[in-house]
Scaffold this motif. Structure first.
Motif, PDB file in Angstrom:
ATOM      1  N   TRP A 127       0.823  -1.212   0.000  1.00 47.97           N
ATOM      2  CA  TRP A 127       0.000   0.000   0.000  1.00 47.97           C
ATOM      3  C   TRP A 127       0.858   1.265   0.000  1.00 47.97           C
TER       4      TRP A 127
ATOM      5  N   ARG B  57      -1.752   1.345  -6.126  1.00 50.38           N
ATOM      6  CA  ARG B  57      -2.818   0.548  -5.529  1.00 50.38           C
ATOM      7  C   ARG B  57      -3.411   1.259  -4.310  1.00 50.38           C
TER       8      ARG B  57
ATOM      9  N   LYS C 232      -5.533   4.294  -5.360  1.00 49.83           N
ATOM     10  CA  LYS C 232      -6.842   3.880  -5.872  1.00 49.83           C
ATOM     11  C   LYS C 232      -7.790   3.564  -4.716  1.00 49.83           C
ATOM     12  N   ARG C 233      -7.274   2.867  -3.701  1.00 49.05           N
ATOM     13  CA  ARG C 233      -8.113   2.527  -2.565  1.00 49.05           C
ATOM     14  C   ARG C 233      -8.568   3.794  -1.826  1.00 49.05           C
TER      15      ARG C 233
ATOM     16  N   SER D 257      -5.573  -8.399 -11.228  1.00 48.07           N
ATOM     17  CA  SER D 257      -4.469  -8.189 -10.282  1.00 48.07           C
ATOM     18  C   SER D 257      -4.121  -9.471  -9.524  1.00 48.07           C
TER      19      SER D 257
END
Length: 276
Positions: free
Chosen positions: A53, A70, A73-74, A145
């Protein structure tokens, strides 16, 4: 609050709006406001880095951390749901995700379930999940993914069953339980909001550090609803939905705390000197 979860809240609420990168010393100071030690902060950072992350950048003897693509995006997805605007009229379509993942990939299958649940899907049957939102492309991205595209199917369909769409919702989500969680949120934060509003009316001084702590805790607590509330369209909600009242309380309390909280964050925030 757990250190790892608090880190996500700080990045999502503050860091991503100010360049996306922060010196570890600033993170330590900010999280110290919640009684967390430097060691606890560094352990939490290390774990989030290992999970993909967060990423590090070293300049001299200083370390700076930013979210990976990633992670960004979260955070963007979470922000869009936390600060959601009034939803458009529902088109009556359901997004359906099904999968048949081999037992040897059980860990990935479990992770997919967590991802679907976090996005707001409800489990209709084993390996069959539904959402009233068009999340087909997001499911495709997740399947790719994890390299399980061959095991995942996605459909868009209308419900043609014996019951109604609302009855279908009752099979997939426990709305009474979610309503109860919103009631608990209101009981906890309504008195705090009223007290702060009264202090402002009386022109009483409120420290920026206090605003930072209270706002961060507020967002941190409200963010938990991302894991239980699928953000259903109005057409699918029960007549008495406490989520609307809780959302208004969140917005009102947030607006009072935000200016001071941001000032405190910026007073502590340091990024890399060559960061543009």
């Amino acid at each position: 609050m757990k250190p790892q979860s608090l880190l996500f809240t700080i990045y999502g609420e503050y860091v991503r709006h100010h360049g996306g990168e922060i010196w570890v010393g600033s993170l330590t100071r900010l999280m110290g406001e919640f009684g967390m030690s430097e060691q606890a902060v560094r352990v939490a950072i290390s774990r989030i880095v290992s999970q993909g992350w967060l990423k590090a950048r070293k300049i001299g003897n200083r370390s700076y951390y930013s979210m990976t693509p990633r992670g960004k995006k979260r955070l963007d997805e979470a922000g869009a749901r936390i600060y959601k605007q009034t939803s458009a009229e529902w088109n009556g379509k359901w997004c359906i995700a099904t999968y048949n993942i081999p037992e040897k990939k059980r860990a990935i299958r479990d992770q997919l379930r967590k991802e679907l649940s976090w996005m707001g899907f409800g489990m209709l049957a084993n390996s069959t999940w539904i959402s009233p939102h068009d999340l087909a492309e997001r499911v495709k991205e997740i399947a790719e993914s994890y390299n399980i595209s061959d095991h995942v199917e996605i459909f868009t369909s209308e419900y043609m069953g014996i019951g109604t769409d609302k009855q279908l919702v009752e099979k997939c989500w426990n709305l009474d339980e979610i309503n109860d969680a919103y009631r608990k949120f209101i009981r906890q934060y309504q008195p705090q909001y009223e007290k702060l509003r009264e202090q402002i009316i009386r022109n009483q001084e409120i420290s920026d550090s206090k605003c930072f702590v209270e706002k961060t805790e507020l967002v941190h607590e409200y963010r938990k609803f991302l894991f239980i509330d699928p953000s259903l369209p109005d057409e699918l909600l029960p007549d008495f939905w406490v989520g609307r009242e809780a959302d208004q309380l969140f917005r009102d309390y947030y607006s009072l705390l935000d200016p001071g909280a941001v000032r405190f964050f910026l007073s502590v925030f340091e990024t890399a000197p060559n960061k543009k």
